[in-house]
Design an enzyme around this catalytic site. Structure first.
Site, PDB file in Angstrom:
ATOM      1  N   ASN A 161       4.227  21.730 -27.723  1.00 52.57           N
ATOM      2  CA  ASN A 161       4.052  22.447 -26.445  1.00 52.57           C
ATOM      3  C   ASN A 161       4.297  23.948 -26.571  1.00 52.57           C
ATOM      4  OD1 ASN A 161       4.924  19.594 -25.919  1.00 52.57           O
ATOM      5  ND2 ASN A 161       4.279  20.160 -23.866  1.00 52.57           N
ATOM      6  N   THR A 201      13.878  13.311 -16.689  1.00 49.10           N
ATOM      7  CA  THR A 201      14.759  13.275 -17.874  1.00 49.10           C
ATOM      8  C   THR A 201      13.939  13.262 -19.166  1.00 49.10           C
ATOM      9  OG1 THR A 201      14.868  10.878 -17.779  1.00 49.10           O
ATOM     10  CG2 THR A 201      16.662  12.097 -16.703  1.00 49.10           C
ATOM     11  N   TYR A 206      -7.815  12.360 -25.743  1.00 49.82           N
ATOM     12  CA  TYR A 206      -7.260  13.538 -26.430  1.00 49.82           C
ATOM     13  C   TYR A 206      -6.502  13.117 -27.692  1.00 49.82           C
ATOM     14  CZ  TYR A 206      -4.650  17.971 -26.886  1.00 49.82           C
ATOM     15  OH  TYR A 206      -4.112  19.166 -27.336  1.00 49.82           O
ATOM     16  N   ASP A 207      -5.544  12.186 -27.533  1.00 49.11           N
ATOM     17  CA  ASP A 207      -4.690  11.801 -28.667  1.00 49.11           C
ATOM     18  C   ASP A 207      -5.534  11.224 -29.811  1.00 49.11           C
ATOM     19  OD1 ASP A 207      -2.955  12.292 -26.596  1.00 49.11           O
ATOM     20  OD2 ASP A 207      -1.815  10.443 -26.781  1.00 49.11           O
ATOM     21  N   GLU A 208      -6.393  10.269 -29.464  1.00 55.52           N
ATOM     22  CA  GLU A 208      -7.193   9.612 -30.516  1.00 55.52           C
ATOM     23  C   GLU A 208      -8.292  10.547 -31.029  1.00 55.52           C
ATOM     24  OE1 GLU A 208      -6.027   7.204 -31.925  1.00 55.52           O
ATOM     25  OE2 GLU A 208      -5.483   5.520 -30.648  1.00 55.52           O
ATOM     26  N   GLY A 209      -8.808  11.399 -30.144  1.00 54.69           N
ATOM     27  CA  GLY A 209      -9.807  12.391 -30.584  1.00 54.69           C
ATOM     28  C   GLY A 209      -9.209  13.305 -31.640  1.00 54.69           C
ATOM     29  N   ARG A 239      -0.280  22.283 -16.604  1.00 45.31           N
ATOM     30  CA  ARG A 239       0.801  22.116 -17.580  1.00 45.31           C
ATOM     31  C   ARG A 239       2.122  22.505 -16.941  1.00 45.31           C
ATOM     32  NH1 ARG A 239      -2.002  23.972 -23.253  1.00 45.31           N
ATOM     33  NH2 ARG A 239      -3.453  25.120 -21.938  1.00 45.31           N
ATOM     34  N   GLN A 241       9.982  11.714 -25.018  1.00 50.51           N
ATOM     35  CA  GLN A 241      10.713  12.746 -25.758  1.00 50.51           C
ATOM     36  C   GLN A 241       9.778  13.376 -26.804  1.00 50.51           C
ATOM     37  OE1 GLN A 241      13.886  10.737 -27.860  1.00 50.51           O
ATOM     38  NE2 GLN A 241      12.494   9.327 -28.890  1.00 50.51           N
TER      39      GLN A 241
HETATM   40  P1  NAD Z   1      -7.224  26.073 -23.503  1.00 47.54           P
HETATM   41  O1  NAD Z   1      -7.805  24.998 -22.638  1.00 47.54           O
HETATM   42  O2  NAD Z   1      -6.653  27.270 -22.836  1.00 47.54           O
HETATM   43  O3  NAD Z   1      -8.297  26.577 -24.558  1.00 47.54           O
HETATM   44  C1  NAD Z   1      -9.303  25.762 -25.094  1.00 47.54           C
HETATM   45  C2  NAD Z   1     -10.573  26.603 -25.207  1.00 47.54           C
HETATM   46  O4  NAD Z   1     -11.599  25.801 -25.796  1.00 47.54           O
HETATM   47  C3  NAD Z   1     -11.082  27.068 -23.840  1.00 47.54           C
HETATM   48  O5  NAD Z   1     -11.436  28.434 -23.897  1.00 47.54           O
HETATM   49  C4  NAD Z   1     -12.305  26.186 -23.597  1.00 47.54           C
HETATM   50  O6  NAD Z   1     -13.252  26.789 -22.760  1.00 47.54           O
HETATM   51  C5  NAD Z   1     -12.800  25.969 -25.013  1.00 47.54           C
HETATM   52  N1  NAD Z   1     -13.590  24.731 -25.201  1.00 47.54           N
HETATM   53  C6  NAD Z   1     -13.278  23.483 -24.759  1.00 47.54           C
HETATM   54  N2  NAD Z   1     -14.227  22.622 -25.159  1.00 47.54           N
HETATM   55  C7  NAD Z   1     -15.155  23.338 -25.852  1.00 47.54           C
HETATM   56  C8  NAD Z   1     -16.382  23.004 -26.490  1.00 47.54           C
HETATM   57  N3  NAD Z   1     -16.850  21.747 -26.512  1.00 47.54           N
HETATM   58  N4  NAD Z   1     -17.082  24.000 -27.112  1.00 47.54           N
HETATM   59  C9  NAD Z   1     -16.633  25.284 -27.096  1.00 47.54           C
HETATM   60  N5  NAD Z   1     -15.473  25.655 -26.498  1.00 47.54           N
HETATM   61  C10 NAD Z   1     -14.753  24.688 -25.886  1.00 47.54           C
HETATM   62  O7  NAD Z   1      -6.132  25.362 -24.425  1.00 47.54           O
HETATM   63  P2  NAD Z   1      -5.101  25.994 -25.462  1.00 47.54           P
HETATM   64  O8  NAD Z   1      -3.747  25.678 -24.979  1.00 47.54           O
HETATM   65  O9  NAD Z   1      -5.471  27.379 -25.779  1.00 47.54           O
HETATM   66  O10 NAD Z   1      -5.373  25.060 -26.732  1.00 47.54           O
HETATM   67  C11 NAD Z   1      -6.157  25.493 -27.826  1.00 47.54           C
HETATM   68  C12 NAD Z   1      -6.131  24.428 -28.917  1.00 47.54           C
HETATM   69  O11 NAD Z   1      -4.789  24.184 -29.333  1.00 47.54           O
HETATM   70  C13 NAD Z   1      -6.694  23.083 -28.457  1.00 47.54           C
HETATM   71  O12 NAD Z   1      -7.447  22.532 -29.508  1.00 47.54           O
HETATM   72  C14 NAD Z   1      -5.463  22.258 -28.188  1.00 47.54           C
HETATM   73  O13 NAD Z   1      -5.702  20.896 -28.385  1.00 47.54           O
HETATM   74  C15 NAD Z   1      -4.488  22.809 -29.219  1.00 47.54           C
HETATM   75  N6  NAD Z   1      -3.095  22.602 -28.795  1.00 47.54           N
HETATM   76  C16 NAD Z   1      -2.538  23.371 -27.797  1.00 47.54           C
HETATM   77  C17 NAD Z   1      -1.225  23.139 -27.410  1.00 47.54           C
HETATM   78  C18 NAD Z   1      -0.537  23.966 -26.352  1.00 47.54           C
HETATM   79  O14 NAD Z   1       0.624  23.694 -26.024  1.00 47.54           O
HETATM   80  N7  NAD Z   1      -1.153  24.991 -25.809  1.00 47.54           N
HETATM   81  C19 NAD Z   1      -0.496  22.095 -28.004  1.00 47.54           C
HETATM   82  C20 NAD Z   1      -1.112  21.327 -28.982  1.00 47.54           C
HETATM   83  C21 NAD Z   1      -2.403  21.597 -29.387  1.00 47.54           C
HETATM   84  N1  UDP Z   2       5.353  17.634 -15.740  1.00 44.17           N
HETATM   85  C1  UDP Z   2       6.118  17.721 -14.584  1.00 44.17           C
HETATM   86  N2  UDP Z   2       5.628  18.441 -13.535  1.00 44.17           N
HETATM   87  C2  UDP Z   2       4.437  19.090 -13.570  1.00 44.17           C
HETATM   88  C3  UDP Z   2       3.665  19.023 -14.750  1.00 44.17           C
HETATM   89  C4  UDP Z   2       4.151  18.270 -15.819  1.00 44.17           C
HETATM   90  O1  UDP Z   2       7.228  17.156 -14.501  1.00 44.17           O
HETATM   91  O2  UDP Z   2       4.075  19.732 -12.568  1.00 44.17           O
HETATM   92  C5  UDP Z   2       5.893  16.883 -16.895  1.00 44.17           C
HETATM   93  C6  UDP Z   2       4.910  15.911 -17.538  1.00 44.17           C
HETATM   94  O3  UDP Z   2       4.984  14.655 -16.879  1.00 44.17           O
HETATM   95  C7  UDP Z   2       5.445  15.857 -18.957  1.00 44.17           C
HETATM   96  C8  UDP Z   2       5.995  17.256 -19.201  1.00 44.17           C
HETATM   97  O4  UDP Z   2       6.187  17.824 -17.916  1.00 44.17           O
HETATM   98  O5  UDP Z   2       6.495  14.928 -19.063  1.00 44.17           O
HETATM   99  C9  UDP Z   2       5.058  18.149 -20.016  1.00 44.17           C
HETATM  100  O6  UDP Z   2       3.795  18.116 -19.409  1.00 44.17           O
HETATM  101  P1  UDP Z   2       2.554  18.988 -19.926  1.00 44.17           P
HETATM  102  O7  UDP Z   2       1.355  18.499 -19.183  1.00 44.17           O
HETATM  103  O8  UDP Z   2       2.880  20.420 -19.851  1.00 44.17           O
HETATM  104  O9  UDP Z   2       2.443  18.646 -21.489  1.00 44.17           O
HETATM  105  P2  UDP Z   2       2.376  17.260 -22.310  1.00 44.17           P
HETATM  106  O10 UDP Z   2       2.686  16.106 -21.423  1.00 44.17           O
HETATM  107  O11 UDP Z   2       0.992  17.213 -22.837  1.00 44.17           O
HETATM  108  O12 UDP Z   2       3.402  17.440 -23.360  1.00 44.17           O
END
Ligand code: NAD
Ligand code: UDP
Length: 311
Positions: free
Chosen positions: A173, A207, A144-147, A185, A275
């Site tokens: 987030n 923490t 995910y990160d590198e993608g 999440r 953090q």
């Molecule tokens: P989500 O998983 O609810 O939505 C992603 C959507 O993309 C889904 O409907 C899924 O079916 C669709 N999808 C996945 N792979 C696909 C593919 N190959 N072709 C077509 N559709 C595809 O996630 P979200 O939280 O709504 O995130 C949306 C975007 O925002 C993502 O790109 C995510 O990386 C980015 N983002 C979200 C957050 C967050 O906190 N929600 C934070 C940072 C970045």
């Molecule tokens: N986390 C947690 N309990 C859960 C799910 C997640 O304590 O049931 C923690 C996770 O380890 C991370 C933070 O909550 O430190 C946020 O996690 P999330 O998966 O929502 O987002 P991201 O890690 O991608 O920021």
């Protein structure tokens, strides 16, 4: 009226974005492969004449004319993006190339939903856009990160070499209604556990910090970014700087749901950032004073109401 494509439009953020763009009178096409998204999220739009749905995977090329493209397609929760890391990487890289090629052929302006994950486990706090990050290239989160880092590179290179109009946002987030209750999440996990009076699962010692933004604030920032001056490309951070620990989040959720749940402590997943807090100076400056309006208490109450209605 603009013709707008939202990839990942049936997901959590995409469904809110489709609703906002339709409300503004645009012609919106939602493209999704339903890996993590659901038609339920966009049910209210299905009979709307301005709205169209296409079942498609962005890993395969796609052609249609649009004025603007929001590229949101990608699983976002650690559980889902780690389920098939190769598919995640293909979505961010091959999918992104397909979307940029579409923009090149049609002249559409294209916005990439990047992420705070590109900062990895940050050594600078809060994180400004100028920070290059601290990312493990071979860990469980790397697909995910590198993608997403590669996708930012592709966006910039298509802009420089092919003159594509681009925008990059780095989303921190975000939570709110339409989150998938099973996607693992933290906000959805804690609310669902609290509503069922089950143990609240704290990973590690709790923490570690995150800064949570309510979905409406993000969508507003996203649309402002798309409509901002063409010479402002980003990347720009969109998040709420209000930072707290996972223990504080759990306690707040327990209080707001009146739950009998207890905290239990489980292993911390590897490479879990310690953090995270956005520096949003750039967004405030470039996006007409954009600022998160909904603070955690109000946002959690709205989100709890949603989860109560579906579980
Ligand atoms: P989500 O998983 O609810 O939505 C992603 C959507 O993309 C889904 O409907 C899924 O079916 C669709 N999808 C996945 N792979 C696909 C593919 N190959 N072709 C077509 N559709 C595809 O996630 P979200 O939280 O709504 O995130 C949306 C975007 O925002 C993502 O790109 C995510 O990386 C980015 N983002 C979200 C957050 C967050 O906190 N929600 C934070 C940072 C970045
Ligand atoms: N986390 C947690 N309990 C859960 C799910 C997640 O304590 O049931 C923690 C996770 O380890 C991370 C933070 O909550 O430190 C946020 O996690 P999330 O998966 O929502 O987002 P991201 O890690 O991608 O920021």
């Amino acid at each position: 009226m603009k013709k707008i494509l939202v990839t990942g439009g049936a997901g959590f953020l995409g469904s809110h974005l489709c609703n906002r763009l339709i409300k503004e009178g645009n012609n919106v096409t939602c493209l999704d492969n339903y890996f993590t998204g659901s038609k339920k999220n966009i049910n209210n739009l299905i009979n709307n004449k301005l709205f169209k749905i296409i079942n498609h995977d962005i890993i395969d090329p796609f052609y249609a004319e649009f004025d603007e493209i929001y590229n949101l397609a990608c699983p976002a929760s650690p559980v889902h993006y780690q389920y098939n890391p190769i598919q995640t990487m293909k979505t961010s890289v091959i999918g992104c190339i397909n979307i940029l090629e579409l923009a090149k052929k049609t002249g559409a302006k294209v916005l990439q939903a990047s992420t705070s994950e590109i900062y990895g486990d940050p050594t600078i706090h809060p994180q400004p856009e100028s920070y290059w990050g601290n990312v493990n290239p071979i860990g469980v989160r790397s697909c995910y990160d590198e993608g997403k880092r590669c996708a930012e590179t592709l966006f910039m290179d298509y802009h420089l070499h092919e003159k594509i109009k681009i925008k990059i946002i780095r989303i921190f987030n975000t939570y709110g209604p339409n989150m998938n209750p099973d996607d693992g999440r933290v906000v959805s996990n804690f609310i669902v556990q609290a509503l069922k009076n089950e143990d609240i699962t704290i990973f590690g010692n709790g923490t570690q910090t995150r800064s949570f933004q309510y979905v409406d604030d993000l969508i507003d920032g996203m649309v402002r970014m798309m409509n901002s001056d063409n010479d402002f490309l980003g990347p720009v951070n969109l998040g709420n700087p209000n930072e707290f620990t996972m223990i504080e989040l759990a306690q707040r959720v327990i209080r707001l749901t009146n739950s009998k749940s207890k905290l239990i402590y489980l292993d911390l997943p590897s490479d879990d950032p310690k953090q995270r807090q956005p520096d949003i100076t750039l967004a405030k400056d470039k996006l007409s004073g954009w600022m998160p309006q909904i603070q955690i208490e109000e946002g959690l109450i709205k989100t709890i109401k949603y989860f109560k209605s579906i579980i």
